[in-house]
Design a protein around this motif. Structure first.
Motif, short mmCIF file in Angstrom:
data_model
loop_
_atom_site.label_atom_id
_atom_site.label_comp_id
_atom_site.label_asym_id
_atom_site.label_seq_id
_atom_site.Cartn_x
_atom_site.Cartn_y
_atom_site.Cartn_z
N LEU A 125 -0.05 9.46 -8.92
CA LEU A 125 -0.91 10.54 -8.42
C LEU A 125 -0.52 10.93 -7.00
CD1 LEU A 125 -4.38 9.31 -9.75
CD2 LEU A 125 -3.05 11.27 -10.58
N ALA A 126 -0.25 9.94 -6.16
CA ALA A 126 0.13 10.22 -4.77
C ALA A 126 1.47 10.96 -4.70
CB ALA A 126 0.19 8.93 -3.97
N ALA A 149 -0.24 3.87 -11.55
CA ALA A 149 -0.96 5.12 -11.78
C ALA A 149 -1.36 5.77 -10.45
CB ALA A 149 -2.19 4.87 -12.65
N GLU A 150 -1.86 4.95 -9.52
CA GLU A 150 -2.25 5.47 -8.21
C GLU A 150 -1.03 6.03 -7.48
OE1 GLU A 150 -4.44 4.06 -4.06
OE2 GLU A 150 -3.72 2.53 -5.45
N ARG A 162 0.38 9.20 0.65
CA ARG A 162 -0.70 10.17 0.94
C ARG A 162 -0.71 10.60 2.40
NH1 ARG A 162 -3.49 6.96 -2.91
NH2 ARG A 162 -4.43 5.71 -1.26
N ALA A 205 1.04 3.84 -2.21
CA ALA A 205 0.35 5.10 -2.49
C ALA A 205 -0.33 5.63 -1.23
CB ALA A 205 -0.67 4.92 -3.62
N GLU A 241 0.84 -1.21 0.00
CA GLU A 241 0.00 0.00 0.00
C GLU A 241 0.87 1.26 0.00
OE1 GLU A 241 -3.19 -0.14 -0.53
OE2 GLU A 241 -3.15 -2.33 -0.49
N ALA A 285 -2.77 -0.06 -12.68
CA ALA A 285 -3.57 0.74 -11.75
C ALA A 285 -2.74 1.16 -10.53
CB ALA A 285 -4.81 -0.03 -11.31
N ALA A 286 -1.93 0.24 -10.01
CA ALA A 286 -1.12 0.55 -8.83
C ALA A 286 -0.08 1.61 -9.13
CB ALA A 286 -0.45 -0.72 -8.31
#
Length: 169
Positions: free
Chosen positions: A108-109, A104-105, A72, A68, A66, A101-102
């Motif tokens: 963003l973070a 990309a996430e 955050r 991302a 985890e 997806a991971a």
């Protein structure tokens, strides 16, 4: 605040470089975001040694999957070293996660983080073509991940034999 990607091979000096540079920055808190898991005695010893080398000045956040979410949680005034993306990628591949997806996430973070970030990863694409499909997939996924993080980074540094080579920034 800022994002530095630090690439290099095994034992190239990339973690030492990132910790040294991060240590020069003013910070309310220094955070090591670790992606390793102690799945055997040798890795447990390695993790304990690295934690002792950093000393009490560094908080440790364990984020083997985890990542991302851990990014955050970082706040303004913090300096964080994330060690390392390729181990995180390995953990996700073993879990058969959606890597696109991971990544990309995570991107963003990283871009949204108010902390100063040093992100470490192993450059694995400079050797021979691996002899099996899993290793080839790992090499490809790592390369695509590095391109995405490098595009978002303010600075990209390649460390070779302990020598930093600035590629961007």
């Amino acid at each position: 605040m800022s994002l530095t990607l630090v690439l290099g091979g095994a034992r190239s000096g990339k973690t030492s470089y990132a910790l040294t540079e991060a240590g020069k920055r003013p910070a309310e808190r220094r955070v090591m975001v670790a992606t390793a898991e102690a799945l055997d005695a040798e890795m447990a010893e390695r993790i304990a040694r690295h934690r002792a080398e950093r000393g009490g000045a560094w908080a440790t956040v364990e984020a083997p999957r985890e990542l991302a979410a851990a990014v955050r949680e970082l706040r303004s005034g913090e300096v964080a070293v994330i060690d390392c993306l390729t181990l995180w990628l390995t953990n996700l591949m073993l879990d058969e996660a959606d890597l696109g997806a991971a990544v990309a996430e995570l991107g963003l973070a990283l871009r949204a983080s108010p902390a100063e970030l040093f992100v470490i990863s192993n450059e694995v694409g400079q050797g021979i073509v691996p002899d099996n499909a899993l290793a080839r997939r790992f090499r490809d996924e790592a390369g695509w991940m590095h391109q995405a993080v490098a595009a978002a980074a303010d600075q990209v540094v390649m460390v070779v034999a302990g020598l930093p080579l600035v590629l961007k920034g």
